[in-house]
Design a protein around this motif. Structure first.
Motif, mmCIF file in Angstrom:
data_model
loop_
_atom_site.group_PDB
_atom_site.id
_atom_site.type_symbol
_atom_site.label_atom_id
_atom_site.label_comp_id
_atom_site.label_asym_id
_atom_site.label_seq_id
_atom_site.Cartn_x
_atom_site.Cartn_y
_atom_site.Cartn_z
ATOM 1 N N LYS A 41 0.849 -1.203 0.000
ATOM 2 C CA LYS A 41 0.000 0.000 0.000
ATOM 3 C C LYS A 41 0.869 1.231 0.000
ATOM 4 O O LYS A 41 1.724 1.400 0.871
ATOM 5 C CB LYS A 41 -0.921 -0.006 1.224
ATOM 6 N N PHE A 43 0.658 5.553 -0.333
ATOM 7 C CA PHE A 43 -0.122 6.780 -0.453
ATOM 8 C C PHE A 43 0.741 7.741 -1.250
ATOM 9 O O PHE A 43 1.652 8.363 -0.716
ATOM 10 C CB PHE A 43 -0.427 7.365 0.933
ATOM 11 N N VAL A 48 3.569 2.590 2.563
ATOM 12 C CA VAL A 48 3.226 2.332 3.950
ATOM 13 C C VAL A 48 3.280 0.845 4.278
ATOM 14 O O VAL A 48 3.655 0.446 5.373
ATOM 15 C CB VAL A 48 1.817 2.893 4.242
ATOM 16 N N GLY A 71 2.258 0.947 9.475
ATOM 17 C CA GLY A 71 1.213 0.464 8.578
ATOM 18 C C GLY A 71 0.157 -0.373 9.263
ATOM 19 O O GLY A 71 -0.721 -0.911 8.601
ATOM 20 N N THR A 73 -2.352 0.438 11.331
ATOM 21 C CA THR A 73 -3.710 0.966 11.184
ATOM 22 C C THR A 73 -4.212 0.766 9.764
ATOM 23 O O THR A 73 -5.359 0.406 9.534
ATOM 24 C CB THR A 73 -3.741 2.466 11.527
ATOM 25 N N THR A 74 -3.329 0.966 8.779
ATOM 26 C CA THR A 74 -3.726 0.803 7.389
ATOM 27 C C THR A 74 -4.172 -0.623 7.119
ATOM 28 O O THR A 74 -5.127 -0.859 6.386
ATOM 29 C CB THR A 74 -2.563 1.169 6.462
ATOM 30 N N ARG A 77 -7.618 -0.897 8.367
ATOM 31 C CA ARG A 77 -8.543 -0.134 7.546
ATOM 32 C C ARG A 77 -8.809 -0.818 6.211
ATOM 33 O O ARG A 77 -9.903 -0.747 5.664
ATOM 34 C CB ARG A 77 -8.015 1.279 7.328
ATOM 35 N N MET A 78 -7.810 -1.475 5.680
ATOM 36 C CA MET A 78 -8.017 -2.185 4.410
ATOM 37 C C MET A 78 -9.020 -3.312 4.586
ATOM 38 O O MET A 78 -9.819 -3.586 3.701
ATOM 39 C CB MET A 78 -6.700 -2.749 3.889
ATOM 40 N N GLU A 83 -9.655 1.477 3.014
ATOM 41 C CA GLU A 83 -8.551 1.740 2.088
ATOM 42 C C GLU A 83 -8.465 0.550 1.150
ATOM 43 O O GLU A 83 -8.824 -0.564 1.521
ATOM 44 C CB GLU A 83 -7.205 1.857 2.819
#
Lengths: 283, 216, 226
Positions: A41, A43, A48, A71, A73-74, A77-78, A83
């Motif tokens: 991922k 941005f 990240v 990363g 949290t990402t 979220r994915m 995301e």
């Protein structure tokens, strides 16, 4: 349950003995409910997540720890479809989340597909994100009524039961503005739980709370962790809590998984230098 | 002190009726356009966004009085003849609606992203999210600027004087032409009447706002 | 319906009137800034009655139409005072007063945005009221609100046709009289409309460009609470 909060959230018993006591099935015997496969991922220019493969087994409690910007949290979220991975795929219950089949070809998932798979995932946010214009009860019954199509009575019954579980059945008709941070987070937990997801993401759910309110939320989560059917992805800084609740700890840094294992393995016997230096800050 | 011009007060009352009529109708038009264009500017589809943006940019840049003249005097040459009231309502509604669209758009955008995300996490559909979560919160934020906009609309109705529509301002002028020496009193009273009308709008919106944000 | 020859004949007088429009705009704008500053500073006066009167005046002017205010100034003032001003001057004063009240709100928000610590530091340094306003507060309050001021310049520009009611020969009035002479209505009003439209659009894009250029970087921070 509230009485526990007053005693303090941290159990003095050894985690492994606790697991046996509860008769929890070892995760290895179950199938993966979530599979992250070669996830990258970025941005814009910023990368990240740098190639992550991770399986979460049905009913497993995973604590994701690591420095900020790793990363984690990402990753959560994915899973919640907030995301999209730049590359790689996420499988939920053996079905790809972000891809679907149409006329024999693999294409990007449409809203309908996402909607169907998303029903298996729930999330609790760092900043609660309660709906300020609705009462506590309404916050919890909104989704059951509109998404699960429950009747008002059924939805309220479920909601009240869930709110009782988090210790807030007295606050049904209060509004978020009237609640403390810890209470808001507990409502948020009830709100997510009432949808009966198969995997729940807890994204740093105590990081925005005043220290004295952290305990009540952790107690609620420990209680929920007794449910064998729901997997939990706990993104957290609370190391003692992670040690107590998690079946497996995953340590990530700079967008990769550096080390993972049981709490005893990671905390007592860290292998990598990265993990060792990270833990020094906490222990 | 006798004030003979006061005998003409019924004329002012007629004017007041016209002013209120134009204000009400133009407000409806403006509100509809503001809602439609404001939401359209947030659409996923570029074409819808483009049309809405075109409308907003065009009518925010028009001079209202010139637009009013054009709608009433020039449109007939394109085959469209409108009554004075219709022309006024159309011109004012189009112009004010463009400003309203910006209020709608920015109020919705101001809702924290966490609210959208919580809605997604609960698997609510995009329409459900907009209707049950976003719009109710945005509506509360929209009230003060819309109150101000409505007052601007009320003031702009005085421009119908130019197309000889017998509103408050026009009638006041008529009275003044008959009672020349009372000019200051006539226009002074006119100012006060508009002030009272504006204040009514202001108070109404304050009360509405208080009612809609009880949850804060 | 559209006669290009006529348009050619029309343009010179329209453009000349456009000059009057621009003149009224700029003069009205400058006056509104001065009046706005006076109102904004006076609204913060330590003398209670002064604050109250300023607030009342500002509210009253903002709540009533410019057209009526112009009528009052042009027709009533000569009867109440020894002054009888030409229409153009009256128009500028009307614009300046009316939009001065809007400007005072803009300045008020800019002033409110200056951290209270700046006021406190000025007091600690024994700076006079005048010095505080001129050297400390206004230089911080004004730059952030310049784009909003620019928007009001455009608003004033679009309001100048209202001045035709008191016989100021600006663009709309000229278009009107041309139309009444030649009985061709469409071209004059359309041209007038286009002139306003295009000028407004160009100017507002200009402001947005300036905003983008100067507001990415310039953040006034001197510490202190807001």
């Amino acid at each position: 349950m509230i009485a526990e909060a007053q005693r303090g959230p941290y159990s003095e018993e050894e985690p492994s003995i606790r697991l046996e006591k509860l008769g929890r099935q070892q995760p290895a015997k179950r199938k993966p409910i979530v599979r992250y496969q070669s996830i990258h991922k970025s941005f814009g220019e910023l990368e990240v997540i740098n190639g992550i493969d991770l399986d979460i087994f049905s009913g497993e409690k995973i604590a994701l720890i690591g420095p900020s910007g790793s990363g984690k949290t990402t990753l959560g979220r994915m899973l919640m479809t907030l995301e999209e991975p730049t590359s790689g795929s996420i499988l939920i219950d053996d079905e790809p989340l972000w891809q679907m089949e149409r006329k024999g070809k693999i294409v990007r998932a449409n809203e309908k597909h996402l909607h169907r798979i998303r029903s298996k995932i729930g999330m609790v946010f760092q900043h609660f994100n309660l709906f300020p214009h609705m009462s506590v009860l309404k916050n919890v019954t909104l989704a059951p009524r509109s998404v699960l199509q429950l009747s008002k009575e059924e939805a309220e019954e479920r909601a009240v039961e869930m709110l009782r579980k988090v210790g807030l059945e007295q606050k049904l008709h209060d509004f978020p503005a009237q609640l403390s941070g810890g209470q808001k987070q507990r409502v948020a937990i009830a709100r997510a739980l009432v949808m009966q997801p198969k995997v729940m993401v807890f994204d740093e759910v105590t990081s925005a709370l005043d220290p004295e309110l952290v305990g009540e939320v952790l107690t609620v989560i420990k209680d929920i962790a007794e449910d064998d059917d729901m997997a939990m992805l706990l993104i957290t800084h609370e190391m003692e809590f992670a040690r107590e609740v998690a079946d497996r700890i995953v340590f990530g840094a700079e967008g990769r998984i550096v080390e993972q294992g049981t709490p005893e393995q990671l905390f007592e016997n860290p292998q990598s230098d990265r993990l060792k230096s990270f833990l020094q800050r906490f222990l | 002190m006798n004030a003979p011009w006061l005998e003409s007060l019924p004329l002012l009352a007629d004017g007041l009726l016209i002013t209120l009529q134009v204000t009400l109708l133009a407000s409806l038009v403006a509100l509809l356009l503001a809602a439609a264009a404001g939401l359209a500017r947030l659409s996923r589809y570029a074409i819808i966004r483009g049309i809405a943006t075109g409308y907003v940019e065009l009518f925010r840049s028009c001079s209202l009085l010139v637009l009013l003249f054009w709608v009433y005097f020039a449109l007939p040459f394109l085959g469209i003849e409108l009554s004075k009231v219709t022309a006024a309502v159309l011109a004012i509604g189009l112009n004010i609606g463009a400003y309203g669209a910006e209020i709608v758009r920015s109020s919705i955008k101001a809702i924290p992203s966490g609210q959208h995300e919580a809605g997604i996490a609960l698997n609510l559909s995009p329409n459900e999210r907009m209707l049950r979560i976003i719009l109710p919160q945005a509506a509360a934020r929209m009230l003060p600027p819309f109150g101000n906009l409505l007052i601007e609309l009320l003031k702009s109705t005085s421009l119908v004087y130019f197309i000889t529509l017998s509103d408050l301002t026009y009638e006041a002028m008529v009275i003044r032409n008959n009672y020349y020496t009372w000019t200051p009193q006539i226009f002074g009273s006119l100012l006060i009447i508009y002030f009272i009308l504006s204040s009514c709008v202001f108070v109404t919106f304050r009360l509405l706002e208080r009612k809609l944000t009880a949850w804060r | 319906m559209w006669n290009w020859d006529y348009v050619n004949d029309l343009l010179p007088s329209l453009l000349k009137a456009f000059g009057v429009t621009l003149g009224a705009t700029i003069a009205g704008f400058l006056l509104s800034i001065v009046i706005g500053l006076v109102f904004a500073v006076a609204a913060r006066s330590s003398i209670g009655p002064v604050r109250w009167i300023v607030r009342a005046v500002v509210e009253f002017i903002r709540s009533t139409p410019l057209l009526v205010q112009l009528f009052f100034l042009y027709f009533s003032l000569p009867m109440l005072t020894p002054f009888a001003m030409p229409a153009f001057i009256t128009g500028i004063i009307g614009l300046g007063l009316h939009y001065g009240t809007y400007m005072s709100e803009v300045f008020r928000s800019g002033i409110d945005a200056v951290p209270t610590g700046q006021w406190e530091a000025s007091t600690a340094l024994h700076l006079s009221k005048r010095k505080t306003w001129l050297s400390v507060i206004l230089p911080q309050a004004l730059p952030p609100v310049i784009p909003v001021m620019g928007n009001y310049l455009i608003v004033i520009f679009k309001e100048t046709p209202t001045l035709s009611a008191i016989t100021v020969v600006e663009l709309l009035l000229t278009a009107k009289s041309e139309a009444s002479i030649t009985y061709r209505v469409f071209e004059p009003y359309t041209l007038a409309g286009l002139l306003f439209l295009v000028t407004s659009l160009l100017f507002s894009f200009g402001i947005r460009l300036l905003e983008r250029r100067y507001f990415g970087t310039k953040q006034l921070t001197g510490g202190g609470k807001r």
